[in-house]
Design a protein around this motif. Structure first.
Motif, mmCIF file in Angstrom:
data_model
loop_
_atom_site.group_PDB
_atom_site.id
_atom_site.type_symbol
_atom_site.label_atom_id
_atom_site.label_comp_id
_atom_site.label_asym_id
_atom_site.label_seq_id
_atom_site.Cartn_x
_atom_site.Cartn_y
_atom_site.Cartn_z
ATOM 1 N N ASN A 194 0.832 -1.191 0.000
ATOM 2 C CA ASN A 194 0.000 0.000 0.000
ATOM 3 C C ASN A 194 0.874 1.250 0.000
ATOM 4 N N ALA A 195 0.292 2.339 -0.509
ATOM 5 C CA ALA A 195 0.983 3.626 -0.544
ATOM 6 C C ALA A 195 0.081 4.677 0.087
ATOM 7 N N ILE A 196 0.694 5.539 0.883
ATOM 8 C CA ILE A 196 -0.030 6.626 1.538
ATOM 9 C C ILE A 196 0.652 7.926 1.121
ATOM 10 N N ILE A 197 -0.136 8.834 0.546
ATOM 11 C CA ILE A 197 0.382 10.097 0.039
ATOM 12 C C ILE A 197 -0.132 11.230 0.917
ATOM 13 N N PHE A 198 0.793 12.048 1.402
ATOM 14 C CA PHE A 198 0.449 13.202 2.233
ATOM 15 C C PHE A 198 0.737 14.475 1.437
ATOM 16 N N ILE A 208 -1.306 -1.781 -6.330
ATOM 17 C CA ILE A 208 -0.938 -1.263 -5.013
ATOM 18 C C ILE A 208 -2.080 -0.396 -4.507
ATOM 19 N N THR A 209 -2.560 -0.680 -3.321
ATOM 20 C CA THR A 209 -3.596 0.155 -2.727
ATOM 21 C C THR A 209 -2.983 1.506 -2.398
ATOM 22 N N ALA A 210 -3.577 2.577 -2.943
ATOM 23 C CA ALA A 210 -3.017 3.916 -2.736
ATOM 24 C C ALA A 210 -4.099 4.867 -2.269
ATOM 25 N N ILE A 235 -0.425 9.968 -9.304
ATOM 26 C CA ILE A 235 0.471 8.943 -8.752
ATOM 27 C C ILE A 235 -0.346 7.851 -8.069
ATOM 28 N N ALA A 236 -1.350 8.255 -7.294
ATOM 29 C CA ALA A 236 -2.206 7.264 -6.627
ATOM 30 C C ALA A 236 -2.856 6.339 -7.653
ATOM 31 N N GLN A 237 -3.342 6.898 -8.746
ATOM 32 C CA GLN A 237 -3.987 6.085 -9.789
ATOM 33 C C GLN A 237 -2.984 5.146 -10.455
#
Length: 176
Positions: free
Chosen positions: A2-6, A32-34, A23-25
């Motif tokens: 998973n990825a977490i974007i702040f 990858i879950t984003a 980037i999330a898409q």
């Protein structure tokens, strides 16, 4: 994985601005879950209040987590890494800073436990710009690199606000 974007300081940098959703898409398309964390009061409320909001979101940070922060979002990552006891997969610090840069930031702490932060990620990618208009520049990147090691990339890309951020996509290619 998973990825977490702040995102950076609100209201100027929200979940729908800049490159965050692109980037999330891209990550989601590769399995990858984003998530882009929505912090509408980032740098308008205390760091403690922001961390309470994040804790209420029940985000999973584990050995398969990629943390991505832009500008003030990098300070959130530092605070999170100081308070976990697991090593994240990797951390991307885009236009990050840890020293005052002439702006008012409630996310910026006076000091950090750099050893704990460093030990709580397997890899750091630090990306700063020589021509950053908010002083999140190569000097700030070098300070972060001196504390954390990893990979330091210096560009002439301002504050990294372009919607399509090819550099970040290239770095994340290893996961997609």
């Amino acid at each position: 994985m998973n990825a977490i974007i702040f995102h950076g300081s609100a209201p100027h940098a929200t979940v729908d601005k800049f490159w965050y959703q692109n980037i999330a898409q891209s990550l989601t398309d590769s399995g990858i879950t984003a998530v882009v964390v929505d912090l509408p009061k980032l740098d308008q409320e205390s760091l403690t209040e922001t961390l309470i909001r994040i804790n209420e979101m029940n985000l999973v940070i584990d050995e398969d987590t990629i943390l991505i922060g832009h500008s003030a979002g990098t300070n959130i990552i530092f605070a999170l890494l100081e308070n976990i006891s697991i090593q994240a997969k990797s951390v991307y610090l885009i236009a990050g800073y840890s020293q005052p840069n002439g702006m008012r930031h409630t996310t910026l702490k006076n000091s950090y436990d750099w050893n704990k932060i460093k030990n709580n990620s397997k890899e750091f990618y630090i990306i700063n710009s020589f021509n950053d208009p908010f002083n999140c520049d190569e000097k700030q990147g070098k300070i972060l690199f001196d504390h954390l090691g990893g990979t330091l990339i210096l560009r002439n890309d301002g504050h990294f606000t372009k919607k399509n951020q090819p550099l970040l996509k290239l770095l994340l290619k290893q996961y997609t």
